[in-house]
Design a protein around this motif. Structure first.
Motif, mmCIF file in Angstrom:
data_model
loop_
_atom_site.group_PDB
_atom_site.id
_atom_site.type_symbol
_atom_site.label_atom_id
_atom_site.label_comp_id
_atom_site.label_asym_id
_atom_site.label_seq_id
_atom_site.Cartn_x
_atom_site.Cartn_y
_atom_site.Cartn_z
ATOM 1 N N ARG A 25 0.803 -1.218 0.000
ATOM 2 C CA ARG A 25 0.000 0.000 0.000
ATOM 3 C C ARG A 25 0.841 1.276 0.000
ATOM 4 O O ARG A 25 0.287 2.374 -0.036
ATOM 5 N N GLU A 26 2.168 1.124 0.075
ATOM 6 C CA GLU A 26 3.015 2.316 0.041
ATOM 7 C C GLU A 26 4.329 1.968 -0.650
ATOM 8 O O GLU A 26 4.598 0.813 -0.978
ATOM 9 N N PHE A 27 5.155 3.002 -0.888
ATOM 10 C CA PHE A 27 6.333 2.864 -1.729
ATOM 11 C C PHE A 27 7.327 1.853 -1.155
ATOM 12 O O PHE A 27 7.816 0.976 -1.880
ATOM 13 N N ILE A 84 8.896 -1.784 -2.790
ATOM 14 C CA ILE A 84 10.290 -2.201 -2.947
ATOM 15 C C ILE A 84 10.541 -3.508 -2.193
ATOM 16 O O ILE A 84 11.220 -4.417 -2.691
ATOM 17 N N ALA A 85 9.970 -3.622 -0.998
ATOM 18 C CA ALA A 85 10.127 -4.860 -0.219
ATOM 19 C C ALA A 85 9.521 -6.038 -0.969
ATOM 20 O O ALA A 85 10.088 -7.149 -0.988
ATOM 21 N N GLY A 88 -9.347 7.172 -9.861
ATOM 22 C CA GLY A 88 -9.410 6.957 -8.425
ATOM 23 C C GLY A 88 -8.356 6.010 -7.899
ATOM 24 O O GLY A 88 -8.347 5.688 -6.701
ATOM 25 N N LEU A 89 -7.420 5.570 -8.746
ATOM 26 C CA LEU A 89 -6.348 4.691 -8.283
ATOM 27 C C LEU A 89 -5.407 5.465 -7.364
ATOM 28 O O LEU A 89 -5.154 6.657 -7.575
ATOM 29 N N PRO A 90 -4.852 4.814 -6.335
ATOM 30 C CA PRO A 90 -3.999 5.523 -5.372
ATOM 31 C C PRO A 90 -2.611 5.825 -5.929
ATOM 32 O O PRO A 90 -2.068 5.076 -6.744
ATOM 33 N N VAL A 91 -2.037 6.937 -5.456
ATOM 34 C CA VAL A 91 -0.687 7.355 -5.837
ATOM 35 C C VAL A 91 0.214 7.207 -4.622
ATOM 36 O O VAL A 91 -0.149 7.640 -3.520
ATOM 37 N N ILE A 92 1.401 6.608 -4.809
ATOM 38 C CA ILE A 92 2.290 6.388 -3.658
ATOM 39 C C ILE A 92 3.578 7.201 -3.738
ATOM 40 O O ILE A 92 4.323 7.251 -2.758
ATOM 41 N N ALA A 93 3.856 7.849 -4.868
ATOM 42 C CA ALA A 93 5.058 8.690 -4.963
ATOM 43 C C ALA A 93 4.962 9.587 -6.188
ATOM 44 O O ALA A 93 4.335 9.230 -7.193
ATOM 45 N N VAL A 107 1.286 13.061 -0.806
ATOM 46 C CA VAL A 107 2.065 12.021 -1.485
ATOM 47 C C VAL A 107 3.536 12.414 -1.489
ATOM 48 O O VAL A 107 3.896 13.490 -1.985
ATOM 49 N N PRO A 108 4.424 11.566 -0.935
ATOM 50 C CA PRO A 108 5.853 11.924 -0.881
ATOM 51 C C PRO A 108 6.495 11.899 -2.274
ATOM 52 O O PRO A 108 6.038 11.200 -3.187
#
Length: 312
Positions: free
Chosen positions: A131-133, A137-138, A207-212, A225-226
């Motif tokens: 759910r996040e950047f 990567i993980a 409506g898709l989420p943005v993580i970066a 959003v970072p």
């Protein structure tokens, strides 16, 4: 006798003057990508304003496929009379001719004006397993093809940016090519991929989420959003696009379109439509846009060789 000669001159000059008037009929605007992607959304945002400024209908026509090469090939072959123009993002002109046997190169076009310059963002699919950047990567570290991402064609801006980002993080993934951002967004909504990079117009429309956000700073439209710079991956990425015509377009017609384009880009109607899409209206005249495209084309040829995907 003099009056008669004057009447004859006016009579025969009338049709000639009417033929010179531009535009005197609808103008076709070729969009070299399928509906629903960044280029399509920005084209339709400015379409109404161009219609108003030119005084004739500007009719949008999608000619998607081959990462923009099909539509741009059609544009390059069109008659240079101002009644067939196109809107293209940078990559389709500055990269694709060096990746595939395209029927054009940057010199095939008359550059008319820049209309947008949109930051690129990292977008999550609806059912992504993170759910996040940092989670992305993980997840990518769990296997060489664990991260499944979409690209709008091999060698596209988004393909290059995703490759650079994953390389910087020391991971890899499985890329799935699509015909454009619209089909990628549908695949993300359907859970067929996990993430993709595109302009912020796509999440605004879906409506898709943005993580970066790719860059050193956050977008005003996405303050929570970072940026990738904040996250430890300093890189920039935008996609810009503008109006083009076939090479050989007469100067007077090019100047008419350029003036109309500048007024359209600066209009409240276009700015409001672009902002709803998280887009950034930007204007450059034709010569400046040409310089920007040609400079990027030279840079991209070297980058594609480095990535090992250039067509020799």
């Amino acid at each position: 006798m003099r009056r008669f000669a004057l009447m004859l001159a006016i009579l025969f000059a009338g049709p000639a003057l009417a033929q010179e008037a531009y535009p005197s009929r609808p103008v076709q605007l070729i969009i070299p990508f399928p509906p629903g992607g960044n280029t399509d959304l920005m084209a339709r945002a400015i379409q109404a304003e161009l219609t108003r400024e030119l005084g004739q209908p500007v009719v949008a026509v999608n000619r998607g496929g081959a990462a923009g090469a099909i539509g741009n090939s059609e544009l390059a072959r069109a008659r240079p009379d101002g009644y067939t123009i196109g809107i293209s993002p940078n990559n389709a002109i500055t990269t694709q001719p060096y990746l595939q046997n395209a029927a054009y190169n940057p010199e095939s076009f008359r550059f008319l004006c820049l209309v947008y310059d949109n930051p690129q963002v990292v977008i999550l699919a609806r059912n992504a397993p993170f759910r996040e950047f940092r989670g992305m990567i993980a997840h990518a570290r769990t296997g060489p093809e664990a991260l499944v991402y979409g690209i709008p064609g091999v060698g596209s801006t988004q393909h290059i940016l995703t490759a650079q980002l994953l390389r910087a993080a020391g991971v890899s993934g499985l890329n799935v090519p699509f015909a454009g951002a619209g089909p990628i967004a549908q695949a993300a909504l359907g859970g067929q991929i996990m993430m993709f990079i595109e302009s912020a117009a796509i999440p605004a429309a879906t409506g898709l989420p943005v993580i970066a956000v790719l860059g050193d700073r956050r977008m005003p439209a996405l303050p929570d959003v970072p940026s990738t710079g904040e996250l430890g991956y300093p890189m920039a990425g935008t996609t810009y696009g503008g109006l083009l015509a076939p090479a050989g377009l007469p100067d007077n017609i090019a100047e008419t379109i350029e003036r109309a384009c500048e007024r359209a880009v600066r209009s409240e109607g276009y700015r409001a439509a672009a902002e709803r899409l998280n887009g950034v209206p930007s204007f450059l005249p034709g010569n400046a846009l040409r310089d920007r495209f040609l400079s990027e084309a030279r840079t991209n040829q070297a980058l594609l060789r480095e990535l090992g995907i250039v067509r020799e």
